[in-house]
Design an enzyme around this catalytic site. Structure first.
Site, PDB file in Angstrom:
ATOM      1  N   TYR A 100       0.687  -0.952  -0.008  1.00  0.00           N
ATOM      2  CA  TYR A 100      -0.016  -0.074  -0.016  1.00  0.00           C
ATOM      3  C   TYR A 100       1.039   1.184  -0.105  1.00  0.00           C
ATOM      4  CZ  TYR A 100      -3.464   3.388   1.803  1.00  0.00           C
ATOM      5  OH  TYR A 100      -4.299   4.566   1.842  1.00  0.00           O
ATOM      6  N   ASP A 152       9.301   2.919  -0.799  1.00  0.00           N
ATOM      7  CA  ASP A 152       8.446   3.485   0.118  1.00  0.00           C
ATOM      8  C   ASP A 152       8.786   3.165   1.457  1.00  0.00           C
ATOM      9  OD1 ASP A 152       6.205   4.057   1.738  1.00  0.00           O
ATOM     10  OD2 ASP A 152       4.938   3.366   0.344  1.00  0.00           O
ATOM     11  N   LYS A 175       5.373   9.035   8.821  1.00  0.00           N
ATOM     12  CA  LYS A 175       5.516   8.607  10.185  1.00  0.00           C
ATOM     13  C   LYS A 175       6.242   9.091  10.969  1.00  0.00           C
ATOM     14  CE  LYS A 175       2.692   4.568   8.199  1.00  0.00           C
ATOM     15  NZ  LYS A 175       1.245   5.021   8.912  1.00  0.00           N
TER      16      LYS A 175
END
Length: 435
Positions: free
Chosen positions: A146, A241, A269
């Site tokens: 994702y 990613d 994050k």
């Protein structure tokens, strides 16, 4: 063990009237594990307190950012000081420069970085840059990975799509994803075949170096190295990613841990210290194609927000101290061993995947190496396990297909409480499903 949730239930009823599904991000709804969400009143260290006064050991950590724990005093103080000087400028400030210098010094493949506001924005922008740099249209991603909710990436994604059983999304026209090629994770042969067929059209390969949105799935030996080789051979860019793995698996993320350097890296994050931040960066000759020095356009009103820069810089300074990653490894390994022991004693088939301080307990008797093997997990068993752990004061991700995160605030007492709770919860799973 009896816990009341009166206030949380009332808040959820109110939320359903004004928020779709009562939440601002789908996986928070708890539907896949048969619960309604509790509402947090406060948090400190590794523990959450909900509106009804129930306290939980937290292994979600805001889905990964809070590696040093909730309300870390240094992060809070950095944000407080920044807020007294103003919450947003839309004009350059010193903190942006200091943050960029810190990130570039830590991430091995980065010469330059552009700050954005989320991981989704980072991946979307990196792909646009790769297409602009190469002049090619196609991208390769991997099933179960994702990369945020931008249109071209909602193809066989993990995270909430997988949790809720949504294969893609209405509202994304076929032509938008016609240039997206989704292949099995850890299957280098499939990538080689794709490059043989359309190598001169592929702008980039984007990959989670450790998949963290179908649970935790590490790269097979040689997989990342093979992607690097194929991209070099065919003139495509390799994008890591590292929204989840960045600053979690090592000071320089997964690329430092595995020794494979991408052309572009996406971050999020942890880089925000708990505030909304994303970033993408890489080699200077690529990054200079971004406006205003180049013609690949990307902008953001709140990019480089001083509060977010202050929080992120404080967090990265904490993680730069000696012994931090050794501590994280030791604590995560201790938890993994305890959970494995509890599963064995209960006789419940559980496969534990862990890389550094991120992991997943798959209710699956077979190794989990990719999207298809993750899907063989027993979600009913996980739902029971989640509810039983919650009743014992341990908050796990409300989905079989998300990670647990161990942080610096998870002391031995918290870890032992968790292992003891898991032993009891797994016995309930066994009795309920007859393992």
């Amino acid at each position: 063990m009896e816990r009341k949730h009166t206030l949380s239930q009332e808040l959820f009823r109110r939320a359903e009237q004004v928020l779709p599904g009562g939440v601002n991000s789908p996986v928070r709804s708890g539907r896949s594990v048969g619960v309604t969400p509790f509402f947090v009143k406060s948090a400190a260290g590794c523990r959450l307190e909900d509106e009804d006064g129930n306290v939980y050991i937290d292994y979600v950590g805001s889905w990964g950012p809070l590696i040093a724990g909730h309300a870390h005093p240094e992060v809070v103080e950095a944000v407080r000081q920044a807020a007294t000087r103003g919450t947003s400028y839309g004009i350059p400030c010193r903190l942006e420069v200091e943050m960029a210098e810190k990130v570039v010094s830590m991430v091995p493949s980065m010469d330059m970085v552009r700050m954005v506001n989320s991981g989704t924005e980072a991946t979307m922008s990196a792909i646009r840059l790769a297409r602009g740099y190469t002049g090619r249209p196609k991208l390769i991603k991997f099933d179960g990975c994702y990369h945020g909710h931008s249109d071209c990436l909602l193809v066989k994604g993990g995270s909430g799509l997988l949790t809720l059983g949504i294969p893609g999304s209405p509202g994304v026209p076929d032509e938008i994803v016609s240039h997206t090629v989704s292949l099995p994770y850890n299957d280098l042969d499939a990538v080689e075949t794709a490059f043989r067929k359309m190598g001169d059209q592929i702008a980039c390969v984007i990959v989670e170096p450790v998949a963290g949105n179908m649970g935790t799935v590490p790269p097979a030996p040689g997989f990342l190295e093979g992607l690097r080789r194929l991209c070099d051979t065919h003139g495509a860019l390799l994008i890591f990613d590292e929204v989840i793995t960045g600053f979690r698996l090592a000071p320089g993320g997964a690329q430092q841990r595995f020794g494979v350097l991408p052309d572009l890296t996406c971050l999020g994050k942890i880089i925000g210290g708990g505030l909304p931040v994303g970033a993408y960066g890489g080699r200077r000759k690529i990054m200079e194609h971004i406006a205003p020095t180049g013609n690949v356009y990307q902008a953001g009103t709140l990019s480089g927000n001083p509060l977010a820069m202050a929080a992120g810089l404080a967090m990265l300074n904490i993680l730069s101290r000696p012994g931090v990653y050794e501590t994280l490894e030791e604590r995560a390994a201790y938890l993994e061993a305890g959970l494995a022991r509890a599963a064995e004693e209960a006789g419940v088939p559980v496969t534990l995947n862990r890389v550094g301080s991120m992991g997943c307990a798959f209710f699956n008797g077979e190794p989990v190496r990719d999207f298809q093997s993750a899907l063989q997990s027993n979600t009913e068993a996980y739902g029971i396990y989640f509810r039983e752990m919650l009743a014992r004061g341990v908050y796990l991700a409300p989905s079989q297909f998300e990670c647990f995160f161990v942080g610096l605030a998870h002391d031995r007492e918290a870890l032992d409480e968790t292992i003891a709770a898991a032993g009891e919860a797994l016995q309930v799973v066994k009795n309920a499903l007859g393992f």
